[in-house]
Structure formats: C-alpha cells, structure tokens
Design an enzyme around this catalytic site. Structure first.
Site, PDB file in Angstrom:
ATOM      1  N   GLY A 179       0.835  -1.194   0.000  1.00  0.00           N
ATOM      2  CA  GLY A 179       0.000   0.000   0.000  1.00  0.00           C
ATOM      3  C   GLY A 179       0.866   1.239   0.000  1.00  0.00           C
ATOM      4  N   ASP A 180       0.240   2.365   0.313  1.00  0.00           N
ATOM      5  CA  ASP A 180       0.925   3.659   0.329  1.00  0.00           C
ATOM      6  C   ASP A 180       0.847   4.199   1.758  1.00  0.00           C
ATOM      7  OD1 ASP A 180       1.635   6.335   0.178  1.00  0.00           O
ATOM      8  OD2 ASP A 180       0.579   6.703  -1.698  1.00  0.00           O
ATOM      9  N   PHE A 181       1.987   4.393   2.377  1.00  0.00           N
ATOM     10  CA  PHE A 181       1.964   4.803   3.792  1.00  0.00           C
ATOM     11  C   PHE A 181       1.440   6.222   4.003  1.00  0.00           C
ATOM     12  CE2 PHE A 181       6.896   4.705   3.281  1.00  0.00           C
ATOM     13  CZ  PHE A 181       6.927   5.936   2.638  1.00  0.00           C
ATOM     14  N   HIS A 216      13.694  10.110   6.663  1.00  0.00           N
ATOM     15  CA  HIS A 216      14.756  10.903   6.013  1.00  0.00           C
ATOM     16  C   HIS A 216      14.554  11.027   4.496  1.00  0.00           C
ATOM     17  CE1 HIS A 216      18.112   7.670   4.984  1.00  0.00           C
ATOM     18  NE2 HIS A 216      16.955   7.371   4.439  1.00  0.00           N
TER      19      HIS A 216
HETATM   20  N1  SAH Z   1      13.217   0.324   5.746  1.00  0.00           N
HETATM   21  C1  SAH Z   1      14.095  -0.239   4.747  1.00  0.00           C
HETATM   22  C2  SAH Z   1      13.965   0.446   3.380  1.00  0.00           C
HETATM   23  C3  SAH Z   1      14.212   1.934   3.396  1.00  0.00           C
HETATM   24  S1  SAH Z   1      14.171   2.648   1.760  1.00  0.00           S
HETATM   25  C4  SAH Z   1      15.528  -0.159   5.226  1.00  0.00           C
HETATM   26  O1  SAH Z   1      15.849   0.683   6.073  1.00  0.00           O
HETATM   27  O2  SAH Z   1      16.368  -0.899   4.720  1.00  0.00           O
HETATM   28  C5  SAH Z   1      12.555   3.406   1.767  1.00  0.00           C
HETATM   29  C6  SAH Z   1      11.428   2.420   1.544  1.00  0.00           C
HETATM   30  O3  SAH Z   1      10.194   3.150   1.501  1.00  0.00           O
HETATM   31  C7  SAH Z   1      11.538   1.645   0.224  1.00  0.00           C
HETATM   32  O4  SAH Z   1      11.451   0.272   0.464  1.00  0.00           O
HETATM   33  C8  SAH Z   1      10.338   2.163  -0.556  1.00  0.00           C
HETATM   34  O5  SAH Z   1       9.778   1.230  -1.449  1.00  0.00           O
HETATM   35  C9  SAH Z   1       9.363   2.535   0.535  1.00  0.00           C
HETATM   36  N2  SAH Z   1       8.323   3.483   0.102  1.00  0.00           N
HETATM   37  C10 SAH Z   1       8.491   4.605  -0.640  1.00  0.00           C
HETATM   38  N3  SAH Z   1       7.316   5.220  -0.828  1.00  0.00           N
HETATM   39  C11 SAH Z   1       6.374   4.474  -0.208  1.00  0.00           C
HETATM   40  C12 SAH Z   1       4.959   4.618  -0.028  1.00  0.00           C
HETATM   41  N4  SAH Z   1       4.317   5.660  -0.562  1.00  0.00           N
HETATM   42  N5  SAH Z   1       4.297   3.685   0.710  1.00  0.00           N
HETATM   43  C13 SAH Z   1       4.973   2.624   1.249  1.00  0.00           C
HETATM   44  N6  SAH Z   1       6.317   2.450   1.121  1.00  0.00           N
HETATM   45  C14 SAH Z   1       7.007   3.360   0.401  1.00  0.00           C
END
Ligand code: SAH
Length: 338
Positions: free
Chosen positions: A224-226, A244
């Site tokens: 989904g979309d957070f 970040h």
């Molecule tokens: N938490 C992981 C990945 C961090 S990178 C770690 O620390 O290794 C950021 C993550 O946010 C990616 O996996 C990306 O797919 C996710 N992301 C980006 N936009 C998003 C959204 N709108 N909804 C859900 N996840 C999202």
C-alpha cells in the site's frame, strides 16, 4: 582536528575520492570478490572467470590492492582481505552498485544544481520523483532494494541488540523494504508477529529474505501507500530510513497514519531508526552529513536532529521518549502516542 601535514595532498585525496567508488563498483560488477571467495587466483584466471580483459583487470586488481581490498601473494595471485570479502554480491556488493551507478552517480553530479536553485537533482535529471522512477523501472527498483538490504543487513543485529522488541505482540515495519530488519526483529522476539508493509513491487520481491530467516510464517505481507494507511492493530510501528526520505509535511502524514494504525495498548510505541544529527557537527559526523546530502540529491528528505524529530512527532500525536544509540551510525528514536 589537527592540521594535516600536507594540506594540498589531503585536499587532492578528497578531490579524487570518486576513483575509489568506481574501482569498487567495477570490481563488484565483474564479480571479482565472488570469484575470489573460493580461493586466491591469478589475474589471467580471474579475467577468464569474470569475462574481463586481462590487461585492464590486472590494473584494477592492483588498484584494489592499493585500496586494501586485496592482497597479492608471493606468486602474484590475489586474495581477498577481510574488507575485500564484503564486496561479495551477498554482502555489500549491491551497495557498491547502487552508489557507483546511475541514478545516484548522476544525481550527485547535479549537486551544484540543488545548491544553485534549491531544486532536487534527481527530479531535475529524471523528471519524476525517485519512488515513481523505481516503480517504473523494476530492475533498478530491485537493485535499490538489494542495496538497502545489504546496508541494513550490516546494522540489523546492532539495532535488535540495543533495543528490546520482545515486549511487542505485533510489529509493522513501515516501508520495510525486503524485510531484512523485520526478520532480525522477529528472530529477536520469538513470540511477536510481524507485518511487512511497502509498495506492491517491493513486497512482491520480499519473501526470500523472510523465508531464509525462518520468520515467514509469523509475517503478513501487505502492500500500500503509507501516506494513505498503515496496516492497523499493531503495538509497534517501525520506520527505518523512511522519514529521512521525505519533507516535513509528508513525514507528518506518514506519522499520523502510523498513529491511527496503533492499538491503544499500554506500551505501544513508534520506533524510528535513523541517523540523528548533532546540533553541531564535526569531522566525526562525516557519514551523517554526507547521508544528509544524499537525501538532498535523491529525495525530498534530509537527516534531522533530535529536536527536529521531537517537533515532527509532536505535530503528529507522539511524544519523543528517548534516543537509543546502537554503536553504529543509526540510533533508535522511540516515541509514545499521546
Ligand atoms: N526500511 C528499509 C527500506 C528503506 S528505503 C531499510 O531501512 O532498509 C525506503 C522504503 O520506503 C523503500 O522500500 C520504498 O519502497 C518505501 N516506500 C516509498 N514510498 C512508499 C509509499 N508511498 N508507501 C509505502 N512504502 C514506500
């Protein structure tokens, strides 16, 4: 910091530091460490195994030796040093490809554009935002996931040994990537269940890491979309390297969605894993400040100080409780819903 003996030479080292990035990137691309993992080899053998031109590969191997990644035996054969081992594709190799290739490589070349105009280099170069780009280019998206997994894989044990997750019943890793951190959390908290939440393409690629860690049966995979919703019914919401990536108002939206997803159980917590900037920086904070610029080059986000996290949390219904150091460059920032 004491003055270097030769300031000109020190500056030149910094000016040409990009050469090191490319040596490591090309070594990973040709699988040098994967080949040497089975034992020392001469440059001709390696060239044949890696599909490389021997005269050039030999020069690259010399450079890698100069960088302390290889040692050369008396008979001329090369072997991996302990740091060189980390170039393997199942270790940090994916991180080398990520930082040494486009889009990161070009985005950093556009840093002047950001400083001049305030516009994000990535968006300027590619015309879309980074998450749309990865969704539209699944191969590169997969490489990004693998890079995150390799870096997070080197930090996950430190996170779970500094912060106790065993008191939680249901933990969601929001934007959890391929599940590397969630796997470590669930292994450290045998009675907890997990939810891996990310965009659909990432969740589709996530199963193997959870399966090989033996925690797939305790994990729900949800996409989904957070910015719209986070899977509900959790008493711990983990956000690692999410805040970040985003500007303050999007962070506030994501945090509110987390707040809505959390049960009212006593002890429910928000657990943010991030680099935390000090109020005043020095040379010992180099990784933190360069990561901040990386966020500028690639995303709309930035690294933040503890005070900035506290303010962000307060605006979204949380109180910052404490910042737990992990002995690495990331800290665990814990907050309580209010
Ligand atoms: N938490 C992981 C990945 C961090 S990178 C770690 O620390 O290794 C950021 C993550 O946010 C990616 O996996 C990306 O797919 C996710 N992301 C980006 N936009 C998003 C959204 N709108 N909804 C859900 N996840 C999202």
């Amino acid at each position: 910091m004491s003055a270097p003996e030769n300031p000109r030479a020190r500056l030149l080292e910094l000016i040409v530091a990009f050469r090191q990035t490319q040596c490591v990137r090309v070594a990973v691309e040709f699988g040098v460490a994967d080949q040497l993992a089975s034992g020392p080899a001469a440059s001709a053998e390696l060239a044949a195994a890696c599909g490389a031109q021997e005269p050039f590969l030999r020069r690259l191997l010399r450079a890698l030796t100069g960088l302390g990644l290889l040692d050369q035996d008396d008979d001329g054969r090369y072997r991996l040093t302990m740091v060189g081992e980390q170039m393997r594709s199942d270790r940090m190799g994916p991180a080398a490809l990520f930082f040494g290739c486009d889009p990161v490589w070009s985005a950093w070349g556009g840093l002047d554009h950001a400083v001049r105009t305030g516009e994000r280099p990535f968006d300027h170069l590619y015309g879309i935002r980074v998450w749309e780009y990865y969704a539209a280019n699944p191969d590169e998206g997969g490489r990004f996931d693998a890079a995150m997994a390799s870096i997070t894989g080197g930090l996950a044990e430190a996170v779970v040994s500094s912060y106790d997750f065993s008191r939680y019943g249901r933990v969601v890793d929001v934007g959890g990537g391929d599940g590397t951190l969630l796997a470590a959390i669930l292994r450290s908290a045998p009675s907890a269940r997990g939810v891996l939440f990310d965009v659909p393409a990432v969740v589709d690629r996530a199963q193997p890491a959870l399966e090989s860690a033996g925690v797939l049966d305790r994990t729900d995979l949800v996409s989904g979309d957070f910015r719209s919703a986070v899977p509900p019914g959790v008493d711990c919401c983990v956000l690692k390297w999410i805040l970040h990536d985003w500007e303050d108002d999007v962070c506030a939206t994501i945090l509110r969605r987390c707040r809505e997803a959390m049960t009212s159980a006593d002890g429910a917590k928000l657990v943010v894993v991030e680099r935390v900037l000090p109020e005043r920086v020095g040379p010992e904070h180099l990784d933190l400040v360069l990561s901040d610029l990386n966020m500028t080059a690639m995303t709309s986000g930035r690294e933040r100080t503890e005070a900035e996290f506290a303010e962000l949390f307060a605006g979204a219904g949380f109180r910052l409780d404490r910042v737990v150091p992990t002995g690495t460059n990331v800290s665990v920032v814990e907050a309580t819903p209010v």
